[in-house]
Design a protein around this motif. Structure first.
Motif, PDB file in Angstrom:
ATOM      1  N   ASN A   1      11.857 107.191  76.270  1.00  0.00           N
ATOM      2  CA  ASN A   1      11.865 105.905  76.487  1.00  0.00           C
ATOM      3  C   ASN A   1      12.336 105.861  78.070  1.00  0.00           C
ATOM      4  OD1 ASN A   1      11.907 104.947  73.933  1.00  0.00           O
ATOM      5  ND2 ASN A   1      13.749 105.970  73.613  1.00  0.00           N
TER       6      ASN A   1
ATOM      7  N   THR B   1      11.079 105.814  82.075  1.00  0.00           N
ATOM      8  CA  THR B   1       9.854 105.300  82.956  1.00  0.00           C
ATOM      9  C   THR B   1       8.775 106.520  83.235  1.00  0.00           C
ATOM     10  OG1 THR B   1      11.120 105.464  84.978  1.00  0.00           O
ATOM     11  CG2 THR B   1      11.290 103.501  83.823  1.00  0.00           C
TER      12      THR B   1
ATOM     13  N   ASN C   1       6.783 104.406  75.405  1.00  0.00           N
ATOM     14  CA  ASN C   1       7.895 103.381  75.192  1.00  0.00           C
ATOM     15  C   ASN C   1       7.731 102.591  74.081  1.00  0.00           C
ATOM     16  OD1 ASN C   1       8.949 102.884  78.798  1.00  0.00           O
ATOM     17  ND2 ASN C   1       9.060 104.660  77.521  1.00  0.00           N
TER      18      ASN C   1
END
Length: 138
Positions: A37, A39, A45
């Motif tokens: 999850n 970046t 994601n």
């Protein structure tokens, strides 16, 4: 004459086994964890997303099948893993993967063969997701 036939039989036996031996990806140690999850892994994601990561023989494709289930496949094609330039990549659809050299295609949900010269599916690694971290290992 008898020895010639025996020698011919042995040569044919070993040469016929060579193709089966070729459809093999060596075992290498894989054991890492990521936060799917974060970046750093934007592709993971969402459900249906994927990313390339280092590891395995030729790198690994991680795929998020559902909120809780992830798949991990080696990017080495069993048909020609030892040939320079051979690497499995995601196709634009995001549903299939293809070997850049021999053209073998694989289904993302289980790594099985869709088409091409290979008879073997992709090497899969185990995954475990605890809701925060994804563990990939063999």
């Amino acid at each position: 004459m008898r020895y010639s036939l025996a020698l011919l039989f042995v040569v044919l036996l070993f040469s016929s086994c060579k193709k089966d031996d070729k459809e093999y990806v060596p075992n290498v140690y894989v054991n890492f964890q990521i936060d799917p999850n974060s970046t750093m892994y934007l592709g993971l994601n969402m459900v249906g997303g994927w990313v390339y990561v280092t590891g395995g023989v030729s790198g690994i494709i991680l795929y998020r099948e559902s909120q809780e289930v992830f798949k991990a496949y080696d990017r080495a094609c069993p048909y020609d893993y030892d040939v320079t330039g051979s690497i499995v990549e995601m196709e634009p659809s995001g549903l299939t993967m293809i070997d850049s050299l021999c053209g073998s295609r694989y289904i993302i949900t289980d790594g099985s063969v869709l088409s091409g010269p290979t008879k073997s599916g992709l090497k899969a690694y185990r995954t475990s997701y605890d809701g925060r971290l994804l563990y990939v290992y063999n």
